[in-house]
Design an enzyme around this catalytic site. Structure first.
Site: not given
Ligand SMILES: [Zn+2]
Length: 290
Positions: A162, A13, A127, A173, A88
């Site tokens: 991470r 996005k 990642r 999430r 939201r």
């Protein structure tokens, strides 16, 4: 062009919004950035926001709306904006509609950058960053190559993940995001404002899709037609005189017999006549001679 951009973490996005900003010259307004900026500049609203954050409270919707309103009054937002990170929930969406309505700048479209959950997981869990050179890679979308050497000039990076990029954390999430966004998607779909963009594929292809979705901004034609129909229907039922007339007229109405119907009826009759006669023949057994 006044749009709200929706998309899960990892949907790309941010990258797409940036491109749209460069091409159309409309600012990307992120509620998070606005808050941080207001706090850093120590504006009135910033001081109030900081007080809330320091107290461990959520910054109120009114405050965020006031920040957005203030941001929209700047000259670069004259020709539109890309709103990111707000609303939201439905309450915020309704407050936003009201605020933008009072400014005479309603939203043209709500664009959902759609990526299936599996691909999101892949993108986000891929990642890695190198402990030696600090470069950020993605094992799936941007793996290390000859253009990205480590400090010693070789490809021997010390790739680490991470803790918040672990699968469990990411799944959580994404679930939180999906639960939060689903009602919003329905809300905007019902208003005829939702545009779903397939955000899978390379950046250029996705951007083309986004562009054409934004070009079609404003309620879709079918949605407009439906809204008109709904309004007309509502008007009809609202008028008591018309309603009374309608009920009075109803028993008198009869469907006219068309040529086709008439023919069918004859055929049916003939067929049934045939059937009965056949049955009649069968039943009429020859009498036993006495
Ligand atoms: Zn490295």
């Amino acid at each position: 062009m006044r749009i709200v951009l929706l998309g899960a973490p990892g949907s790309g996005k941010g990258t797409q919004a940036q491109r749209l900003t460069e091409l159309r010259g409309v600012p990307q307004i992120s509620s998070g950035d606005l808050l941080r900026d207001a706090v850093a500049r120590g504006t009135d609203l910033g001081i109030r926001a900081k007080a809330a954050m320091d107290a461990g409270e959520l910054v109120s919707d009114d405050l965020v709306l006031a920040l957005i309103r203030e941001r929209l009054s700047r000259p670069d937002a004259l020709h539109g904006f890309i709103l990111d990170g707000f609303p939201r929930n439905i309450t915020q969406a309704e407050a936003l509609t009201k605020m933008l309505g009072s400014l005479g700048q309603p939203i043209d479209a709500v664009v959902l950058m759609d990526v299936d959950a599996g691909s999101l997981m892949k993108r986000l869990t891929g990642r890695r960053n190198c402990a030696r050179c600090g470069r950020v890679f993605n094992l799936h979308t941007s793996p290390p190559n000859a253009d990205t050497p480590c400090v010693d000039g070789t490809q021997n990076h010390d790739l680490r993940q991470r803790p918040d990029d672990r699968e469990e954390t990411i799944r959580n999430r994404l679930e939180v995001y999906a639960a939060q966004t689903r009602p919003l998607i329905d809300h905007y779909r019902n208003l005829g404002l939702l545009r779903v963009v397939d955000a899978q594929g390379d950046v250029d292809t996705v951007f083309e899709r986004l562009e054409s979705a934004v070009k079609r901004a404003g309620p879709a034609r079918s949605q407009r037609r439906m809204a008109t129909r709904r309004r007309t229907a509502a008007k009809r039922t609202r008028s008591p005189r018309r309603q009374a007339k309608k009920t009075a007229r109803r028993p008198l109405r009869r469907k006219p017999v068309t040529q086709k119907r008439a023919v069918k009826k004859t055929q049916r009759t003939r067929a049934s006549v045939k059937r009965t006669s056949k049955r009649g023949v069968k039943r009429a057994r020859p009498r036993r001679p006495k």
